[in-house]
Design an enzyme around this catalytic site. Structure first.
Site, PDB file in Angstrom:
ATOM      1  CE  LYS A  13      29.629  -3.223  14.393  1.00 30.68           C
ATOM      2  NZ  LYS A  13      29.383  -4.606  14.420  1.00 30.68           N
ATOM      3  NE  ARG A  88      27.820  -1.816  20.455  1.00 33.48           N
ATOM      4  CZ  ARG A  88      28.865  -1.964  19.611  1.00 33.48           C
ATOM      5  NH1 ARG A  88      29.619  -0.956  19.371  1.00 33.48           N
ATOM      6  NH2 ARG A  88      29.268  -3.036  19.367  1.00 33.48           N
ATOM      7  NE  ARG A 127      35.760 -10.897  15.823  1.00 33.35           N
ATOM      8  CZ  ARG A 127      34.982 -10.177  15.948  1.00 33.35           C
ATOM      9  NH1 ARG A 127      34.940  -8.796  15.087  1.00 33.35           N
ATOM     10  NH2 ARG A 127      34.057  -9.991  17.124  1.00 33.35           N
ATOM     11  NE  ARG A 160      36.166  -8.983  19.738  1.00 30.93           N
ATOM     12  CZ  ARG A 160      35.444  -8.034  19.404  1.00 30.93           C
ATOM     13  NH1 ARG A 160      35.943  -7.431  18.320  1.00 30.93           N
ATOM     14  NH2 ARG A 160      34.292  -7.642  19.634  1.00 30.93           N
ATOM     15  NE  ARG A 171      29.627  -9.342  20.872  1.00 30.95           N
ATOM     16  CZ  ARG A 171      30.772  -9.499  20.207  1.00 30.95           C
ATOM     17  NH1 ARG A 171      31.335 -10.575  20.309  1.00 30.95           N
ATOM     18  NH2 ARG A 171      31.028  -8.614  19.349  1.00 30.95           N
TER      19      ARG A 171
END
Ligand code: AP5
Length: 218
Positions: A13, A88, A127, A160, A171
């Protein structure tokens, strides 16, 4: 263009949002980025949000709605915006619809970036993000020019905390429970569009541009 971009964590996203916003000259509103700014500034919301985000939980609908609406009230959103990570939950989607209705506005599309779970863990573990400017990279699929350094501002890039594997799995479960129902919600409003997010980053972007072109002409 008034766009909602949604999909599982790591679907791409944030990556696609930057290109879409450049192309259509609209502001990129990421509730995740806004919350991380609160965390960095240690505001009361940031202190509360940190516990939730680090453990993979959502912040409350109330807090998410408040920060999204505050941002949407700014002048640069009048002609369009891209919401990344908001709504969300169905409660948040209803609040957004009500907010836009009051301004006689409506979404052009709610675009789902579809990526099966087996891709997600690899994406998240690779990431790296810049804590100064928020730019996002992937050590394999989208590496920075100089290892460990942000292309945009030169700061160090890091993993992160919520990208650790156990938190990513949490998640994903929360996404299934709380965010997947948005698919039916936006389908019922004839606003849903879906892009295959498993292709290479540039190919996903090309497909998104085709979808958004049709949404404008609808
Ligand atoms: P947020 O920051 O929005 O996290 P997220 O939705 O989980 O999404 P991510 O940022 O993890 O992933 P992404 O889809 O943007 O993927 P990216 O482009 O980086 O929110 C964080 C937290 O804040 C939430 O968990 C929640 O606690 C809270 N929060 C935020 N909004 C909220 C709300 N409305 N209500 C309640 N709580 C809220 O890509 C991932 C990696 O893959 C990158 O390394 C990238 O380079 C790579 N990549 C991207 N596309 C491709 C591709 N096509 N092929 C290969 N690699 C790719």
């Amino acid at each position: 263009m008034k766009i909602v971009l949604f999909g599982p964590p790591g679907a791409g996203k944030g990556t696609q949002a930057k290109s879409i916003c450049n192309k259509f000259s609209i502001p990129h509103i990421s509730t995740g980025d806004i919350l991380r700014k609160h965390i960095a500034e240690k505001t009361p919301l940031g202190i509360e949000a940190k516990k939730k985000i680090d453990s993979g939980q959502f912040v409350s609908d109330e807090a998410a709605i408040q920060i999204a609406e505050e941002r949407l009230k700014q002048d640069d959103c009048y002609n369009g915006f891209l919401l990344d990570g908001f709504p969300r939950t169905v409660i948040q989607a209803e609040a957004l619809e009500e907010f836009l209705n009051k301004k006689d506005q409506k979404l052009d599309t709610a675009l789902l970036i579809e990526v099966p779970k087996e891709f997600i863990i690899e994406r998240m573990s690779g990431r790296r993000v810049c804590l100064s400017c928020g730019a996002s990279y992937h050590i394999k699929f989208n590496p920075p020019m100089f290892e460990g350094k942000c292309d945009v501002c030169g700061s160090e890039i890091m993993q992160r905390k919520d990208d650790e594997e156990a938190t990513v799995r949490e998640r994903l479960e929360i996404y299934d429970r709380q965010t997947q129902p948005l698919i039916e919600y936006y389908k019922s409003k004839d606003l849903l569009s879906v892009v295959d997010g498993t292709k290479a980053i540039n190919d996903v972007f090309i497909n998104i541009c085709e979808i958004l072109g049709s949404a404008i002409n609808k």
